[in-house]
Write a protein that holds these residues in place. Structure first.
Motif, PDB file in Angstrom:
ATOM      1  N   TYR A 159      -2.892   4.873  -3.080  1.00 54.64           N
ATOM      2  CA  TYR A 159      -3.832   5.916  -2.697  1.00 54.64           C
ATOM      3  C   TYR A 159      -3.567   7.171  -3.536  1.00 54.64           C
ATOM      4  CZ  TYR A 159      -4.779   3.166   1.565  1.00 54.64           C
ATOM      5  OH  TYR A 159      -5.128   2.187   2.457  1.00 54.64           O
ATOM      6  N   MET A 160      -4.637   7.749  -4.082  1.00 55.71           N
ATOM      7  CA  MET A 160      -4.489   8.887  -4.981  1.00 55.71           C
ATOM      8  C   MET A 160      -5.348  10.059  -4.530  1.00 55.71           C
ATOM      9  SD  MET A 160      -4.386   6.957  -8.709  1.00 55.71           S
ATOM     10  CE  MET A 160      -6.159   6.650  -8.746  1.00 55.71           C
ATOM     11  N   THR A 161      -4.838  11.256  -4.731  1.00 56.88           N
ATOM     12  CA  THR A 161      -5.577  12.476  -4.386  1.00 56.88           C
ATOM     13  C   THR A 161      -6.319  13.040  -5.593  1.00 56.88           C
ATOM     14  OG1 THR A 161      -3.607  13.825  -4.773  1.00 56.88           O
ATOM     15  CG2 THR A 161      -3.990  13.056  -2.517  1.00 56.88           C
ATOM     16  N   ALA A 162      -6.204  12.394  -6.740  1.00 56.84           N
ATOM     17  CA  ALA A 162      -6.961  12.740  -7.944  1.00 56.84           C
ATOM     18  C   ALA A 162      -7.134  11.465  -8.757  1.00 56.84           C
ATOM     19  CB  ALA A 162      -6.232  13.804  -8.763  1.00 56.84           C
ATOM     20  N   ASP A 163      -8.187  11.422  -9.545  1.00 54.82           N
ATOM     21  CA  ASP A 163      -8.469  10.220 -10.315  1.00 54.82           C
ATOM     22  C   ASP A 163      -7.486  10.064 -11.476  1.00 54.82           C
ATOM     23  OD1 ASP A 163      -9.759   7.932 -11.067  1.00 54.82           O
ATOM     24  OD2 ASP A 163     -11.553   8.925 -11.862  1.00 54.82           O
ATOM     25  N   ARG A 164      -7.227   8.807 -11.814  1.00 56.52           N
ATOM     26  CA  ARG A 164      -6.378   8.465 -12.947  1.00 56.52           C
ATOM     27  C   ARG A 164      -6.878   7.147 -13.505  1.00 56.52           C
ATOM     28  NH1 ARG A 164      -1.815   7.947 -10.296  1.00 56.52           N
ATOM     29  NH2 ARG A 164      -1.206   5.805 -10.741  1.00 56.52           N
ATOM     30  N   ASN A 218      -8.724   1.651 -11.568  1.00 55.02           N
ATOM     31  CA  ASN A 218      -8.983   2.747 -10.630  1.00 55.02           C
ATOM     32  C   ASN A 218     -10.387   2.644 -10.048  1.00 55.02           C
ATOM     33  OD1 ASN A 218      -9.900   3.424 -13.317  1.00 55.02           O
ATOM     34  ND2 ASN A 218     -10.279   5.508 -12.607  1.00 55.02           N
ATOM     35  N   LEU A 219     -10.500   3.070  -8.791  1.00 50.73           N
ATOM     36  CA  LEU A 219     -11.772   3.058  -8.073  1.00 50.73           C
ATOM     37  C   LEU A 219     -11.905   4.330  -7.252  1.00 50.73           C
ATOM     38  CD1 LEU A 219     -11.562  -0.537  -6.555  1.00 50.73           C
ATOM     39  CD2 LEU A 219     -13.290   0.179  -8.211  1.00 50.73           C
ATOM     40  N   ARG A 220     -13.139   4.798  -7.129  1.00 50.30           N
ATOM     41  CA  ARG A 220     -13.395   5.843  -6.149  1.00 50.30           C
ATOM     42  C   ARG A 220     -13.168   5.262  -4.753  1.00 50.30           C
ATOM     43  NH1 ARG A 220     -19.260   7.277  -8.618  1.00 50.30           N
ATOM     44  NH2 ARG A 220     -19.396   5.036  -8.191  1.00 50.30           N
ATOM     45  N   LEU A 221     -12.661   6.074  -3.846  1.00 53.39           N
ATOM     46  CA  LEU A 221     -12.384   5.588  -2.496  1.00 53.39           C
ATOM     47  C   LEU A 221     -13.641   5.009  -1.857  1.00 53.39           C
ATOM     48  CD1 LEU A 221     -10.386   5.238  -0.160  1.00 53.39           C
ATOM     49  CD2 LEU A 221     -10.982   7.553   0.593  1.00 53.39           C
ATOM     50  N   THR A 240      -9.001  10.559  -2.654  1.00 55.43           N
ATOM     51  CA  THR A 240     -10.325  10.436  -3.265  1.00 55.43           C
ATOM     52  C   THR A 240     -10.496   9.142  -4.058  1.00 55.43           C
ATOM     53  OG1 THR A 240      -9.569  11.637  -5.227  1.00 55.43           O
ATOM     54  CG2 THR A 240     -10.595  12.941  -3.463  1.00 55.43           C
ATOM     55  N   HIS A 241      -9.380   8.564  -4.526  1.00 56.56           N
ATOM     56  CA  HIS A 241      -9.425   7.384  -5.381  1.00 56.56           C
ATOM     57  C   HIS A 241      -8.282   6.442  -5.017  1.00 56.56           C
ATOM     58  CE1 HIS A 241     -11.754  10.304  -7.709  1.00 56.56           C
ATOM     59  NE2 HIS A 241     -12.293   9.271  -8.343  1.00 56.56           N
ATOM     60  N   VAL A 242      -8.407   5.208  -5.471  1.00 56.65           N
ATOM     61  CA  VAL A 242      -7.296   4.258  -5.357  1.00 56.65           C
ATOM     62  C   VAL A 242      -7.033   3.659  -6.727  1.00 56.65           C
ATOM     63  CG1 VAL A 242      -7.929   3.703  -2.980  1.00 56.65           C
ATOM     64  CG2 VAL A 242      -8.679   2.199  -4.839  1.00 56.65           C
ATOM     65  N   MET A 243      -5.801   3.233  -6.937  1.00 55.93           N
ATOM     66  CA  MET A 243      -5.452   2.418  -8.089  1.00 55.93           C
ATOM     67  C   MET A 243      -5.059   1.051  -7.561  1.00 55.93           C
ATOM     68  SD  MET A 243      -5.285   2.663 -11.462  1.00 55.93           S
ATOM     69  CE  MET A 243      -4.763   4.311 -11.983  1.00 55.93           C
ATOM     70  N   VAL A 255       0.869  -1.168   0.000  1.00 60.92           N
ATOM     71  CA  VAL A 255       0.000   0.000   0.000  1.00 60.92           C
ATOM     72  C   VAL A 255       0.908   1.220   0.000  1.00 60.92           C
ATOM     73  CG1 VAL A 255      -1.769   1.305   1.228  1.00 60.92           C
ATOM     74  CG2 VAL A 255      -1.854  -1.202   1.231  1.00 60.92           C
ATOM     75  N   PHE A 256       0.732   2.073  -0.985  1.00 59.87           N
ATOM     76  CA  PHE A 256       1.641   3.205  -1.137  1.00 59.87           C
ATOM     77  C   PHE A 256       0.870   4.400  -1.685  1.00 59.87           C
ATOM     78  CE2 PHE A 256       1.529   0.795  -5.003  1.00 59.87           C
ATOM     79  CZ  PHE A 256       1.660   1.698  -6.040  1.00 59.87           C
ATOM     80  N   GLY A 257       1.598   5.465  -2.007  1.00 61.74           N
ATOM     81  CA  GLY A 257       0.952   6.689  -2.455  1.00 61.74           C
ATOM     82  C   GLY A 257       0.675   7.603  -1.276  1.00 61.74           C
TER      83      GLY A 257
END
Length: 215
Positions: A177-182, A126-129, A113-116, A52-54
């Protein structure tokens, strides 16, 4: 008579026998077809690691080897699997580690907000959190009490019952873990960024403003 209630498996109970419901355009599948892109990876337990990273809350990367990961608390979810190729497998029991267990063990930063979800060969989804944190989302190791086969994702696949099955990759190796969608692998190749089967969100041309980043 009370209102019908919907179960995890998408069945509606109106006081008599439960009747299965299917998302639009789906058909009931007897058995479990093998569908994936690319070869089946060989499992090497001594090299396997879940990361788990980001944007983690503590800024660190969190890692488990296979023995450590499989020792995490297990649970099970009774849920359907809806494939974008239009088959639905109803009422499977998925056993494994709930996504919420991972979120508790390695919390995301408040701005996530999102995870990859990353899998073997660099495959990603990608998924919404909120979808990742849903009660039904589980890192499955078993189906109906039996270990997953290699073709179906052993040692680990993600199951997100309320989204199309491609949103839950086979052979998972980690979460970013991502702070914007990708967009992930299929989302970059014309699949819908959200993938809700009940809204029949199959392809990117169906997307509405806010559904995802620009292609």
């Amino acid at each position: 008579m009370g209102q019908p209630v919907e179960s995890e498996s998408g069945e509606r109970d109106s006081g008599g026998a439960a009747q299965p419901e299917l998302p639009p355009g789906q058909r009931v599948q007897r058995g479990w077809p093998v569908t994936h892109y690319g070869p089946v990876p060989k499992f090497r337990p001594e090299r396997w690691e879940f990361r788990v990273f980001g944007a983690t809350a503590d800024g660190d990367k969190h890692c488990w080897n296979h023995e450590e990961f499989t020792a995490l608390p297990h649970s099970s979810v009774l849920a359907d699997l809806h494939c974008v190729t239009k088959f639905s497998m109803l009422g499977a029991e998925w056993g494994g580690i709930p996504a919420r267990t991972i979120l508790a063990a390695a919390p995301p930063a408040p701005e996530v907000t999102h995870v990859m979800v990353w899998a073997e060969y660099g495959f990603s989804s990608n998924l919404r959190l909120a979808d990742f944190a849903s009660d039904g989302t589980i890192f499955a190791t078993h189906k109906d009490g039996e270990l997953l086969t290699a073709e179906h994702g052993f040692p680990l696949r993600l199951v997100v019952p309320h989204l199309y099955a491609w949103k839950g990759p086979k052979w998972v190796r980690g979460v970013e873990y991502m702070t914007a969608d990708r967009r992930g692998f299929w989302e970059e190749r014309g699949y819908h960024n959200v993938g809700d089967p009940w809204r029949e969100q199959r392809y990117s041309y169906q997307e509405e403003p806010g559904d995802g980043p620009e292609l």
